[in-house]
Design a protein around this motif. Structure first.
Motif, PDB file in Angstrom:
ATOM      1  N   MET A   1       0.847  -1.186   0.000  1.00 17.95           N
ATOM      2  CA  MET A   1       0.000   0.000   0.000  1.00 17.95           C
ATOM      3  C   MET A   1       0.891   1.247   0.000  1.00 17.95           C
ATOM      4  SD  MET A   1      -3.043   0.627   2.622  1.00 17.95           S
ATOM      5  CE  MET A   1      -3.608   2.218   2.989  1.00 17.95           C
ATOM      6  N   THR A   2       0.621   2.168  -0.916  1.00 17.73           N
ATOM      7  CA  THR A   2       1.415   3.397  -0.987  1.00 17.73           C
ATOM      8  C   THR A   2       0.820   4.444  -0.063  1.00 17.73           C
ATOM      9  OG1 THR A   2       0.366   3.457  -3.156  1.00 17.73           O
ATOM     10  CG2 THR A   2       2.734   3.721  -3.092  1.00 17.73           C
ATOM     11  N   GLU A   3       1.725   5.159   0.581  1.00 18.63           N
ATOM     12  CA  GLU A   3       1.292   6.213   1.484  1.00 18.63           C
ATOM     13  C   GLU A   3       1.101   7.503   0.695  1.00 18.63           C
ATOM     14  OE1 GLU A   3       3.172   8.532   5.221  1.00 18.63           O
ATOM     15  OE2 GLU A   3       3.473   6.362   5.143  1.00 18.63           O
ATOM     16  N   GLN A   4      -0.046   8.120   0.878  1.00 15.58           N
ATOM     17  CA  GLN A   4      -0.354   9.384   0.211  1.00 15.58           C
ATOM     18  C   GLN A   4       0.271  10.527   0.999  1.00 15.58           C
ATOM     19  OE1 GLN A   4      -2.914   9.192  -2.336  1.00 15.58           O
ATOM     20  NE2 GLN A   4      -3.040  11.323  -2.881  1.00 15.58           N
ATOM     21  N   VAL A   5       1.068  11.341   0.337  1.00 17.95           N
ATOM     22  CA  VAL A   5       1.694  12.486   0.992  1.00 17.95           C
ATOM     23  C   VAL A   5       0.766  13.695   0.841  1.00 17.95           C
ATOM     24  CG1 VAL A   5       3.682  14.031   1.000  1.00 17.95           C
ATOM     25  CG2 VAL A   5       4.001  11.600   0.523  1.00 17.95           C
ATOM     26  N   GLN A   6       0.448  14.312   1.972  1.00 18.63           N
ATOM     27  CA  GLN A   6      -0.414  15.491   1.980  1.00 18.63           C
ATOM     28  C   GLN A   6       0.413  16.718   1.609  1.00 18.63           C
ATOM     29  OE1 GLN A   6      -3.687  15.289   2.662  1.00 18.63           O
ATOM     30  NE2 GLN A   6      -4.133  17.454   2.513  1.00 18.63           N
ATOM     31  N   LYS A   7      -0.024  17.452   0.577  1.00 21.12           N
ATOM     32  CA  LYS A   7       0.673  18.686   0.207  1.00 21.12           C
ATOM     33  C   LYS A   7       0.368  19.773   1.226  1.00 21.12           C
ATOM     34  CE  LYS A   7       0.744  18.112  -4.789  1.00 21.12           C
ATOM     35  NZ  LYS A   7       0.379  18.723  -6.073  1.00 21.12           N
ATOM     36  N   SER A   8       1.311  20.686   1.372  1.00 20.60           N
ATOM     37  CA  SER A   8       1.075  21.858   2.205  1.00 20.60           C
ATOM     38  C   SER A   8       0.052  22.750   1.515  1.00 20.60           C
ATOM     39  CB  SER A   8       2.375  22.624   2.422  1.00 20.60           C
ATOM     40  OG  SER A   8       3.288  21.837   3.151  1.00 20.60           O
ATOM     41  N   PHE A   9      -0.762  23.431   2.332  1.00 17.50           N
ATOM     42  CA  PHE A   9      -1.845  24.247   1.773  1.00 17.50           C
ATOM     43  C   PHE A   9      -1.525  25.727   1.932  1.00 17.50           C
ATOM     44  CE2 PHE A   9      -5.945  25.960   0.866  1.00 17.50           C
ATOM     45  CZ  PHE A   9      -6.466  25.057  -0.058  1.00 17.50           C
ATOM     46  N   LEU A  10      -1.592  26.442   0.824  1.00 19.26           N
ATOM     47  CA  LEU A  10      -1.299  27.876   0.764  1.00 19.26           C
ATOM     48  C   LEU A  10      -2.574  28.657   0.495  1.00 19.26           C
ATOM     49  CD1 LEU A  10       0.928  30.129   0.579  1.00 19.26           C
ATOM     50  CD2 LEU A  10       0.894  29.726  -1.898  1.00 19.26           C
ATOM     51  N   TYR A  11      -2.858  29.620   1.352  1.00 19.93           N
ATOM     52  CA  TYR A  11      -3.924  30.580   1.069  1.00 19.93           C
ATOM     53  C   TYR A  11      -3.291  31.728   0.301  1.00 19.93           C
ATOM     54  CZ  TYR A  11      -7.146  28.680   4.686  1.00 19.93           C
ATOM     55  OH  TYR A  11      -7.987  27.905   5.451  1.00 19.93           O
ATOM     56  N   VAL A  12      -3.907  32.117  -0.796  1.00 18.07           N
ATOM     57  CA  VAL A  12      -3.497  33.301  -1.547  1.00 18.07           C
ATOM     58  C   VAL A  12      -4.613  34.327  -1.389  1.00 18.07           C
ATOM     59  CG1 VAL A  12      -3.011  34.274  -3.826  1.00 18.07           C
ATOM     60  CG2 VAL A  12      -2.079  32.029  -3.199  1.00 18.07           C
ATOM     61  N   VAL A  13      -4.297  35.436  -0.731  1.00 19.06           N
ATOM     62  CA  VAL A  13      -5.251  36.521  -0.543  1.00 19.06           C
ATOM     63  C   VAL A  13      -4.989  37.550  -1.638  1.00 19.06           C
ATOM     64  CG1 VAL A  13      -6.046  38.362   0.999  1.00 19.06           C
ATOM     65  CG2 VAL A  13      -5.422  36.112   1.937  1.00 19.06           C
ATOM     66  N   VAL A  14      -6.023  37.818  -2.434  1.00 21.49           N
ATOM     67  CA  VAL A  14      -5.910  38.717  -3.585  1.00 21.49           C
ATOM     68  C   VAL A  14      -6.708  39.984  -3.310  1.00 21.49           C
ATOM     69  CG1 VAL A  14      -6.282  38.966  -6.071  1.00 21.49           C
ATOM     70  CG2 VAL A  14      -5.738  36.715  -5.112  1.00 21.49           C
ATOM     71  N   CYS A  15      -6.059  41.135  -3.465  1.00 21.63           N
ATOM     72  CA  CYS A  15      -6.705  42.434  -3.271  1.00 21.63           C
ATOM     73  C   CYS A  15      -6.945  43.106  -4.618  1.00 21.63           C
ATOM     74  CB  CYS A  15      -5.834  43.327  -2.394  1.00 21.63           C
ATOM     75  SG  CYS A  15      -5.442  42.608  -0.790  1.00 21.63           S
ATOM     76  N   ALA A  16      -7.738  44.165  -4.598  1.00 18.92           N
ATOM     77  CA  ALA A  16      -8.165  44.858  -5.811  1.00 18.92           C
ATOM     78  C   ALA A  16      -7.113  45.833  -6.317  1.00 18.92           C
ATOM     79  CB  ALA A  16      -9.475  45.585  -5.559  1.00 18.92           C
ATOM     80  N   ALA A  17      -6.165  45.312  -7.080  1.00 19.21           N
ATOM     81  CA  ALA A  17      -5.170  46.121  -7.792  1.00 19.21           C
ATOM     82  C   ALA A  17      -5.105  45.560  -9.208  1.00 19.21           C
ATOM     83  CB  ALA A  17      -3.810  46.033  -7.111  1.00 19.21           C
ATOM     84  N   GLY A  18      -4.793  46.409 -10.159  1.00 20.76           N
ATOM     85  CA  GLY A  18      -4.777  45.982 -11.562  1.00 20.76           C
ATOM     86  C   GLY A  18      -3.916  44.757 -11.821  1.00 20.76           C
ATOM     87  N   ILE A  19      -2.807  44.642 -11.109  1.00 22.09           N
ATOM     88  CA  ILE A  19      -1.888  43.528 -11.316  1.00 22.09           C
ATOM     89  C   ILE A  19      -2.514  42.195 -10.895  1.00 22.09           C
ATOM     90  CG2 ILE A  19      -0.723  43.639  -9.065  1.00 22.09           C
ATOM     91  CD1 ILE A  19       1.034  43.215 -12.444  1.00 22.09           C
ATOM     92  N   ALA A  20      -3.610  42.228 -10.160  1.00 19.80           N
ATOM     93  CA  ALA A  20      -4.289  40.998  -9.732  1.00 19.80           C
ATOM     94  C   ALA A  20      -4.702  40.143 -10.929  1.00 19.80           C
ATOM     95  CB  ALA A  20      -5.509  41.330  -8.877  1.00 19.80           C
ATOM     96  N   ALA A  21      -4.844  40.748 -12.083  1.00 15.22           N
ATOM     97  CA  ALA A  21      -5.205  39.994 -13.289  1.00 15.22           C
ATOM     98  C   ALA A  21      -4.205  38.881 -13.583  1.00 15.22           C
ATOM     99  CB  ALA A  21      -5.306  40.938 -14.487  1.00 15.22           C
ATOM    100  N   ASP A  22      -2.977  39.021 -13.082  1.00 12.94           N
ATOM    101  CA  ASP A  22      -1.925  38.029 -13.336  1.00 12.94           C
ATOM    102  C   ASP A  22      -1.701  37.074 -12.169  1.00 12.94           C
ATOM    103  OD1 ASP A  22      -1.436  39.160 -15.852  1.00 12.94           O
ATOM    104  OD2 ASP A  22      -0.023  40.603 -15.001  1.00 12.94           O
ATOM    105  N   VAL A  23      -2.635  36.981 -11.225  1.00 11.09           N
ATOM    106  CA  VAL A  23      -2.444  36.140 -10.039  1.00 11.09           C
ATOM    107  C   VAL A  23      -2.250  34.669 -10.413  1.00 11.09           C
ATOM    108  CG1 VAL A  23      -4.888  35.666  -9.514  1.00 11.09           C
ATOM    109  CG2 VAL A  23      -3.178  35.768  -7.662  1.00 11.09           C
ATOM    110  N   GLY A  24      -2.667  34.277 -11.588  1.00 14.35           N
ATOM    111  CA  GLY A  24      -2.428  32.908 -12.046  1.00 14.35           C
ATOM    112  C   GLY A  24      -0.952  32.550 -12.062  1.00 14.35           C
TER     113      GLY A  24
END
Length: 171
Positions: A1-24
């Motif tokens: 049986m293979t053990e599933q490794v849990q990835k670390s979880f990142l919250y990305v908080v996005v605010c209203a600035a024009g550059i937010a269009a590139d948050v991808g």
């Protein structure tokens, strides 16, 4: 049986600035560094500052911008780290003052209390950055252990260093 490794979880908080269009770009870079990502947007940012459908498709999760109702399941696991990018004048000042009037700012206030590492890429016009309240907010947040990337005022042709936020987290 293979053990599933849990990835670390990142919250990305996005605010209203024009550059937010590139948050991808940030989301892709985080995923390439083996983070799982959930996006929390300020209400204004979620209303046209970036392609919410594309971000939801890329993360496989809904974007959060409002509080869940009592009894509603949590859509994200607890964060292992938080990135605020772009971080606006308004959000930085409200966060430093503890004014948790949006899910995004409340999440930042809570993350500090939980000891979660937080990296910030500010996007603030020079005239606003000169305001004493903003300078005081930076001092307070740095004193809380928040890690800041270089200032970005939205100059034409200037690069917004999305990956710098991940570098600030030290992973």
């Amino acid at each position: 049986m293979t053990e599933q490794v849990q990835k670390s979880f990142l919250y990305v908080v996005v605010c209203a600035a024009g550059i937010a269009a590139d948050v991808g770009e940030l989301i892709t870079a985080a995923q390439e560094r083996d983070w799982e990502v959930g996006v929390i947007a300020t209400p204004v940012a979620a209303n046209g500052f970036f392609d919410t459908a594309a971000v939801e498709a890329r993360t496989g999760r809904p974007i959060r911008s409002a509080w869940r109702t009592p009894g509603e399941p949590r859509p994200f696991p607890p964060p292992d780290a938080v990135v605020v990018a772009p971080a606006t004048f308004n959000t930085v000042n409200k966060w430093a003052a503890g004014l948790a009037d949006t899910l995004a700012v409340a999440t930042l206030c809570e993350a500090h209390g939980l000891g979660v590492p937080i990296a910030v890429l500010p996007c603030v016009a020079d005239a606003l950055a000169a305001h004493p309240a903003y300078q005081d907010s930076l001092i307070r947040l740095r004193g809380m252990g928040v890690r800041f990337g270089p200032p970005f005022a939205g100059e034409p042709g200037a690069e917004f260093g999305w990956e710098q936020a991940l570098d600030l987290l030290g992973r």
